[in-house]
Design a protein around this motif. Structure first.
Motif, short mmCIF file in Angstrom:
data_model
loop_
_atom_site.label_atom_id
_atom_site.label_comp_id
_atom_site.label_asym_id
_atom_site.label_seq_id
_atom_site.Cartn_x
_atom_site.Cartn_y
_atom_site.Cartn_z
N TYR A 1 0.23 5.82 1.61
CA TYR A 1 0.01 6.87 0.80
C TYR A 1 0.90 7.93 1.42
CZ TYR A 1 -2.13 10.59 -1.96
OH TYR A 1 -2.32 11.59 -3.06
N LEU A 2 0.91 8.29 2.68
CA LEU A 2 1.75 9.34 3.34
C LEU A 2 3.34 9.06 3.29
CD1 LEU A 2 -0.37 10.05 6.39
CD2 LEU A 2 -0.24 11.57 4.37
N GLY A 3 3.55 7.92 3.05
CA GLY A 3 4.92 7.49 2.83
C GLY A 3 5.55 7.87 1.40
N GLN A 4 4.79 8.34 0.44
CA GLN A 4 4.88 8.22 -0.71
C GLN A 4 6.31 9.16 -1.31
OE1 GLN A 4 2.06 9.69 -3.61
NE2 GLN A 4 3.19 9.26 -5.24
N ARG A 5 6.58 10.23 -0.49
CA ARG A 5 7.64 11.14 -0.66
C ARG A 5 8.87 10.61 -0.15
NH1 ARG A 5 5.86 16.33 2.89
NH2 ARG A 5 4.26 15.94 1.76
N TRP A 6 8.77 9.59 0.75
CA TRP A 6 10.01 9.32 1.37
C TRP A 6 10.52 7.81 0.63
CZ3 TRP A 6 6.19 9.92 5.55
CH2 TRP A 6 6.29 11.01 6.10
N MET A 7 9.59 7.23 -0.06
CA MET A 7 10.23 6.13 -0.71
C MET A 7 10.62 6.19 -2.07
SD MET A 7 6.73 3.42 0.12
CE MET A 7 5.38 4.41 -0.43
N ARG A 8 10.94 7.09 -2.47
CA ARG A 8 11.60 7.61 -3.69
C ARG A 8 11.29 6.54 -5.09
NH1 ARG A 8 17.41 6.99 -0.54
NH2 ARG A 8 16.88 8.62 0.85
N LEU A 9 9.85 6.44 -5.32
CA LEU A 9 9.38 5.54 -6.24
C LEU A 9 8.77 6.55 -7.35
CD1 LEU A 9 7.56 2.95 -4.31
CD2 LEU A 9 9.95 2.77 -5.27
N GLY A 10 8.90 6.07 -8.57
CA GLY A 10 8.00 6.78 -9.71
C GLY A 10 6.54 6.39 -9.53
N GLN A 11 5.90 6.97 -10.35
CA GLN A 11 4.48 6.90 -10.28
C GLN A 11 3.98 5.40 -10.42
OE1 GLN A 11 2.15 9.49 -12.83
NE2 GLN A 11 0.34 8.66 -12.17
N ARG A 12 4.61 4.86 -11.39
CA ARG A 12 3.97 3.51 -11.78
C ARG A 12 4.37 2.55 -10.59
NH1 ARG A 12 6.96 -0.46 -14.52
NH2 ARG A 12 5.90 -2.29 -15.49
N GLU A 13 5.69 2.69 -9.96
CA GLU A 13 6.31 1.68 -8.79
C GLU A 13 5.18 2.14 -7.46
OE1 GLU A 13 11.11 1.50 -9.97
OE2 GLU A 13 10.08 3.30 -8.91
N PHE A 14 4.97 3.32 -7.43
CA PHE A 14 4.34 3.59 -6.22
C PHE A 14 2.81 2.98 -6.21
CE2 PHE A 14 1.23 6.23 -3.97
CZ PHE A 14 1.69 5.98 -2.48
N ALA A 15 2.30 3.01 -7.50
CA ALA A 15 0.95 2.66 -7.65
C ALA A 15 0.87 1.19 -7.33
CB ALA A 15 0.27 2.90 -9.04
N SER A 16 2.12 0.31 -7.81
CA SER A 16 1.94 -1.04 -7.56
C SER A 16 2.20 -1.34 -6.04
CB SER A 16 3.11 -1.65 -8.49
OG SER A 16 2.65 -1.23 -9.69
N ALA A 17 3.28 -0.63 -5.42
CA ALA A 17 3.69 -1.04 -4.00
C ALA A 17 2.81 -0.61 -2.99
CB ALA A 17 5.05 -0.29 -3.78
N PHE A 18 1.94 0.40 -3.42
CA PHE A 18 0.89 1.22 -2.26
C PHE A 18 0.17 -0.11 -1.44
CE2 PHE A 18 -3.34 2.58 -1.78
CZ PHE A 18 -3.17 3.25 -0.85
N GLN A 19 -0.20 -0.98 -2.40
CA GLN A 19 -1.27 -1.96 -2.05
C GLN A 19 -0.62 -3.17 -0.78
OE1 GLN A 19 -2.20 -5.16 -4.89
NE2 GLN A 19 -0.48 -4.24 -6.23
N CYS A 20 0.63 -2.96 -0.95
CA CYS A 20 1.49 -3.96 0.03
C CYS A 20 1.35 -3.17 1.48
CB CYS A 20 3.01 -3.83 -0.17
SG CYS A 20 2.94 -5.04 -1.89
N ALA A 21 0.99 -2.01 1.87
CA ALA A 21 0.83 -1.33 3.25
C ALA A 21 -0.49 -2.09 3.65
CB ALA A 21 0.67 -0.01 3.08
N PHE A 22 -1.33 -2.71 3.19
CA PHE A 22 -2.65 -3.13 3.76
C PHE A 22 -3.07 -4.40 3.21
CE2 PHE A 22 -3.60 -0.24 0.20
CZ PHE A 22 -4.47 -0.89 -0.34
N ARG A 23 -2.75 -4.78 2.30
CA ARG A 23 -3.38 -6.19 1.69
C ARG A 23 -2.81 -7.38 2.68
NH1 ARG A 23 -4.17 -7.10 -4.53
NH2 ARG A 23 -5.41 -8.73 -3.52
#
Length: 297
Positions: free
Chosen positions: A80-102
């Protein structure tokens, strides 16, 4: 068996799946049906059977479970904290976020089963029994916020969550599994791991890696380096060792689950970035997993 004797066959099946998808001439629908079979039938049978047939030793496993909660929540926070550095849109971030812990349980069960036999499978099932619901809550929460899906409704339909809670409930009840049911679940569970690993390889897609390079690099470092490192620290804090330490470290160091792609697509997310992350994590884990596992040898 040594770590390499377990990891080489595990990743060999993943490579086999990758080659079969591209060169064996199967229809695309075959692979979709196989993923459905594994996700909705075989893997739930493995989870339920592994939990239901063994009495839960919560006291012995408590330190491992606490360790799991710490590194899972840390992965969510770092994602979640990396959202500002990953340069992703809201839809992309919502999808990619789970890959930090699943985590890809197919690989984890194969490793623990190879290293510790039935005891390793049972202990890993206890840990996944607590971590699967937490991981799914985090993943569904992010996608539900994006797509206006109901969190509780999505969790209630998730076969991994349902089979986990059912297995935990059966184990706590103290009832023995009827022999024929136990045997049937055993057959299904034995098929889940090799087919699951083949399906992981078949689903590897590197398209989109270049376009999302900052996000993929960040989430790969989080999942394969930071989260396992946090698990080692937490394990030292709680003083766990043996099969419990191995289960915690393996789960923390696993690449992202292939079911993350299924969830993202079904909930209207960006499947391409999740597929690219799964492929990157799986390939990178072939290097990082042996290094982490050498710590417990």
């Amino acid at each position: 068996m040594t770590t390499l004797q377990i990891l080489i066959p595990t990743f060999a099946l993943i490579v086999a799946g990758f080659l079969l998808r591209r060169h064996a001439g199967f229809n695309p629908g075959f692979w979709s049906d196989l993923e459905w079979l594994i996700y909705y039938i075989l893997f739930p049978a493995l989870l339920f059977g592994s939990l239901a047939r063994h009495p839960l030793e919560i006291q012995s496993a408590a330190g491992m479970i606490y360790t799991g909660f710490i590194f899972m929540l840390a992965g969510m926070a770092l994602g979640y904290l990396g959202q500002r550095w990953m340069r992703l849109g809201q839809r992309e971030f919502a999808s990619a976020f789970q890959c930090a812990f699943r985590f890809n349980s197919y690989i984890g069960f194969a490793i623990l089963g190879g290293l510790y036999g039935a005891e390793g499978v049972a202990v890993f099932a206890i840990l996944t029994g607590f971590m699967v619901p937490l991981a799914n809550v985090g993943a569904v929460w992010a996608l539900a916020r994006h797509g206006n899906h109901g969190l509780l409704r999505e969790l209630a339909r998730n076969p991994l969550v349902l089979s986990t809670f059912a297995g935990l409930a059966w184990s706590l009840s103290g009832w023995p599994l009827p022999t024929m049911i136990d045997t049937t679940l055993g057959f299904l569970g034995e098929a889940a791991l090799p087919l699951g690993l083949i399906a992981v390889g078949a689903g590897l897609q590197l398209a989109g890696v270049g376009r999302h390079a900052p996000a993929i690099a960040y989430l790969t470092l989080v999942k394969l380096i930071a989260v396992p490192a946090i698990s080692v620290g937490a394990a030292m804090l709680f003083g766990i060792s043996g099969v419990y330490l191995a289960a915690a470290l393996v789960l923390a160091a696993l690449p992202t689950a292939s079911s993350a792609y299924i969830l993202a697509v079904r909930m209207g997310g960006d499947g391409q970035i999740v597929a690219a992350l799964i492929a990157t994590h799986t390939l990178a884990a072939a290097i990082t997993l042996p290094l982490w596992l050498f710590l417990i040898q």
